[in-house]
Design a protein around this motif. Structure first.
Motif, PDB file in Angstrom:
ATOM      1  N   LEU A 149       0.821  -1.212   0.000  1.00 47.73           N
ATOM      2  CA  LEU A 149       0.000   0.000   0.000  1.00 47.73           C
ATOM      3  C   LEU A 149       0.851   1.257   0.000  1.00 47.73           C
ATOM      4  O   LEU A 149       1.942   1.297   0.591  1.00 47.73           O
ATOM      5  CB  LEU A 149      -0.941  -0.015   1.203  1.00 47.73           C
ATOM      6  CG  LEU A 149      -2.160  -0.933   1.028  1.00 47.73           C
ATOM      7  CD1 LEU A 149      -2.802  -1.262   2.361  1.00 47.73           C
ATOM      8  CD2 LEU A 149      -3.173  -0.280   0.098  1.00 47.73           C
ATOM      9  N   LYS A 150       0.312   2.275  -0.677  1.00 46.63           N
ATOM     10  CA  LYS A 150       1.000   3.563  -0.827  1.00 46.63           C
ATOM     11  C   LYS A 150       0.114   4.667  -0.243  1.00 46.63           C
ATOM     12  O   LYS A 150      -1.109   4.512  -0.181  1.00 46.63           O
ATOM     13  CB  LYS A 150       1.241   3.846  -2.304  1.00 46.63           C
ATOM     14  CG  LYS A 150       1.984   2.764  -3.048  1.00 46.63           C
ATOM     15  CD  LYS A 150       2.052   3.075  -4.538  1.00 46.63           C
ATOM     16  CE  LYS A 150       2.748   1.973  -5.309  1.00 46.63           C
ATOM     17  NZ  LYS A 150       2.804   2.278  -6.768  1.00 46.63           N
ATOM     18  N   PRO A 151       0.709   5.788   0.134  1.00 46.12           N
ATOM     19  CA  PRO A 151      -0.109   6.897   0.641  1.00 46.12           C
ATOM     20  C   PRO A 151      -1.211   7.306  -0.345  1.00 46.12           C
ATOM     21  O   PRO A 151      -2.307   7.697   0.090  1.00 46.12           O
ATOM     22  CB  PRO A 151       0.914   8.011   0.842  1.00 46.12           C
ATOM     23  CG  PRO A 151       2.182   7.284   1.155  1.00 46.12           C
ATOM     24  CD  PRO A 151       2.156   6.055   0.293  1.00 46.12           C
ATOM     25  N   GLU A 152      -0.952   7.198  -1.630  1.00 50.75           N
ATOM     26  CA  GLU A 152      -1.963   7.586  -2.618  1.00 50.75           C
ATOM     27  C   GLU A 152      -3.128   6.608  -2.706  1.00 50.75           C
ATOM     28  O   GLU A 152      -4.102   6.873  -3.420  1.00 50.75           O
ATOM     29  CB  GLU A 152      -1.334   7.770  -4.005  1.00 50.75           C
ATOM     30  CG  GLU A 152      -0.466   6.614  -4.459  1.00 50.75           C
ATOM     31  CD  GLU A 152       1.018   6.859  -4.184  1.00 50.75           C
ATOM     32  OE1 GLU A 152       1.346   7.338  -3.069  1.00 50.75           O
ATOM     33  OE2 GLU A 152       1.839   6.539  -5.091  1.00 50.75           O
ATOM     34  N   ASP A 153      -3.046   5.499  -1.990  1.00 54.74           N
ATOM     35  CA  ASP A 153      -4.184   4.577  -1.901  1.00 54.74           C
ATOM     36  C   ASP A 153      -5.189   5.021  -0.837  1.00 54.74           C
ATOM     37  O   ASP A 153      -6.261   4.421  -0.712  1.00 54.74           O
ATOM     38  CB  ASP A 153      -3.707   3.155  -1.566  1.00 54.74           C
ATOM     39  CG  ASP A 153      -2.874   2.545  -2.671  1.00 54.74           C
ATOM     40  OD1 ASP A 153      -1.842   1.908  -2.355  1.00 54.74           O
ATOM     41  OD2 ASP A 153      -3.254   2.693  -3.853  1.00 54.74           O
ATOM     42  N   THR A 154      -4.842   6.046  -0.082  1.00 49.54           N
ATOM     43  CA  THR A 154      -5.745   6.549   0.947  1.00 49.54           C
ATOM     44  C   THR A 154      -7.043   7.045   0.330  1.00 49.54           C
ATOM     45  O   THR A 154      -7.041   7.876  -0.579  1.00 49.54           O
ATOM     46  CB  THR A 154      -5.076   7.696   1.727  1.00 49.54           C
ATOM     47  OG1 THR A 154      -3.934   7.182   2.423  1.00 49.54           O
ATOM     48  CG2 THR A 154      -6.050   8.312   2.721  1.00 49.54           C
ATOM     49  N   ALA A 155      -8.156   6.513   0.824  1.00 49.31           N
ATOM     50  CA  ALA A 155      -9.472   6.839   0.269  1.00 49.31           C
ATOM     51  C   ALA A 155     -10.539   6.099   1.069  1.00 49.31           C
ATOM     52  O   ALA A 155     -10.224   5.227   1.893  1.00 49.31           O
ATOM     53  CB  ALA A 155      -9.566   6.427  -1.190  1.00 49.31           C
TER      54      ALA A 155
END
Length: 121
Positions: free
Chosen positions: A85-91
């Motif tokens: 997981l990456k920070p841009e997967d935050t949602a």
């Protein structure tokens, strides 16, 4: 009436993993398609992964190689295994199912309430 209940979201560090679940209940005759979508703050909701009744899958480019969608027909449940997981997967992650509620009705789309996934150190 049909209800979709999601679980499995939370806070995870970059590189970590989470497994989301979405279970459908209520008046279900058959389920055609299942999918996961996500919506980050200030952005439109987007498809993450999709699976058909026959088991065919497709993924957003951002999810390929890291996420896996699967289902358990007996439990009317769809899963999303998320690795690396990456920070841009935050949602907020939502499940969506295409469901027939009787032999005589056409299918309709149903959404879960959403589960927050936050990727941060």
């Amino acid at each position: 009436q049909v209800q979709l209940v999601e679980s499995g979201g939370g806070l995870v560090q970059p590189g970590g993993s989470l497994r989301l679940s979405c279970a459908a209940s209520g008046s279900i005759f058959s389920i055609y398609t299942m999918g996961w979508y996500r919506q980050a703050p200030g952005k439109q909701r987007e498809l993450v992964a999709h699976i058909t009744s026959g088991g065919s899958t497709n993924y957003a480019d951002s999810a390929k190689g890291r996420f896996t969608i699967s289902k358990d027909n007996a439990k009317n449940t769809v899963y999303l295994q998320m690795n690396s997981l990456k920070p841009e997967d935050t949602a907020v992650y939502y499940c969506k199912m295409e469901i027939k509620t009787s032999r005589y009705s056409g299918p309709s789309y149903y959404w879960g309430q959403g589960t927050q996934v936050t990727v941060s150190s």
